[in-house]
Design a protein around this motif. Structure first.
Motif, short mmCIF file in Angstrom:
data_model
loop_
_atom_site.label_atom_id
_atom_site.label_comp_id
_atom_site.label_asym_id
_atom_site.label_seq_id
_atom_site.Cartn_x
_atom_site.Cartn_y
_atom_site.Cartn_z
N PHE A 158 42.24 -33.16 -1.23
CA PHE A 158 41.15 -32.74 -2.11
C PHE A 158 40.98 -31.23 -2.08
N TYR A 159 40.96 -30.65 -0.89
CA TYR A 159 40.68 -29.22 -0.72
C TYR A 159 41.78 -28.35 -1.30
N PHE A 160 43.03 -28.72 -1.08
CA PHE A 160 44.14 -27.87 -1.50
C PHE A 160 44.77 -28.26 -2.84
N LYS A 161 44.56 -29.47 -3.34
CA LYS A 161 45.27 -29.91 -4.52
C LYS A 161 44.36 -30.43 -5.63
N TYR A 162 43.54 -31.41 -5.32
CA TYR A 162 42.86 -32.16 -6.37
C TYR A 162 41.58 -31.54 -6.92
N GLU A 163 40.93 -30.65 -6.19
CA GLU A 163 39.64 -30.15 -6.66
C GLU A 163 39.75 -29.47 -8.02
N GLN A 164 40.69 -28.52 -8.17
CA GLN A 164 40.83 -27.85 -9.46
C GLN A 164 41.33 -28.80 -10.54
N TYR A 165 42.20 -29.73 -10.18
CA TYR A 165 42.68 -30.72 -11.15
C TYR A 165 41.51 -31.57 -11.66
N PHE A 166 40.66 -32.03 -10.74
CA PHE A 166 39.50 -32.83 -11.14
C PHE A 166 38.57 -32.04 -12.06
N VAL A 167 38.32 -30.78 -11.72
CA VAL A 167 37.40 -29.96 -12.50
C VAL A 167 37.94 -29.74 -13.91
N LYS A 168 39.20 -29.37 -14.02
CA LYS A 168 39.75 -29.05 -15.34
C LYS A 168 39.99 -30.28 -16.20
N ASN A 169 40.57 -31.31 -15.62
CA ASN A 169 41.03 -32.44 -16.43
C ASN A 169 40.09 -33.64 -16.45
N LEU A 170 39.26 -33.80 -15.43
CA LEU A 170 38.45 -35.01 -15.36
C LEU A 170 36.95 -34.74 -15.26
N GLY A 171 36.54 -33.50 -15.41
CA GLY A 171 35.11 -33.19 -15.44
C GLY A 171 34.46 -33.14 -14.07
N GLY A 172 35.17 -32.70 -13.06
CA GLY A 172 34.59 -32.57 -11.73
C GLY A 172 33.74 -31.33 -11.61
N THR A 173 33.31 -31.04 -10.40
CA THR A 173 32.44 -29.90 -10.13
C THR A 173 32.99 -29.10 -8.96
N MET A 174 32.95 -27.77 -9.07
CA MET A 174 33.29 -26.89 -7.96
C MET A 174 32.53 -25.59 -8.11
N SER A 175 32.40 -24.85 -7.04
CA SER A 175 31.69 -23.58 -7.12
C SER A 175 32.48 -22.51 -6.38
#
Length: 115
Positions: free
Chosen positions: A45-62
């Protein structure tokens, strides 16, 4: 929302591991497997999926702007987030790739920048 689903699935798998560990009484093996799953899921999650989730699936990051700099803009290039900041003290713009863990992070420095 997708972040919550990811962690819900991970904790469901950990619950199943804990359930079978209690049934079979292999405590050390179950604890090792559970810790490995939890660490692996966190690292993915920390190194791979966080940005993928935010851009493609509507996730959240700060992210935060470094002290002394002013945020100018942000854009996506493929699956990578690029952030532009301005440092008024040195009159320099920094256009850098944002990545967790500072791995494979690119940076462009524009001197005498006047945004």
């Amino acid at each position: 929302m997708i972040n919550y689903v990811y962690w819900l699935v991970i904790f469901a798998v950990l619950f199943c591991v804990a359930f079978f560990t209690v049934k079979t009484r292999f405590w050390k093996t179950g604890a090792t497997i559970g810790a490995t799953i939890l660490f692996g899921a966190w690292a993915l999650f920390y190194f791979k999926y966080e940005q993928y989730f935010v851009k493609n699936l509507g996730g959240t990051m700060s992210i935060s702007v470094p002290n002394g700099q002013i945020h100018i803009g942000i854009t996506w290039k493929d699956d990578h987030l690029w952030v532009e900041n301005f440092d008024p003290k040195t009159n320099t713009c920094y256009f850098g790739e944002y990545s967790k863990g500072n791995m494979l992070q690119g940076k462009v420095v524009i001197k005498h920048c006047n945004p």
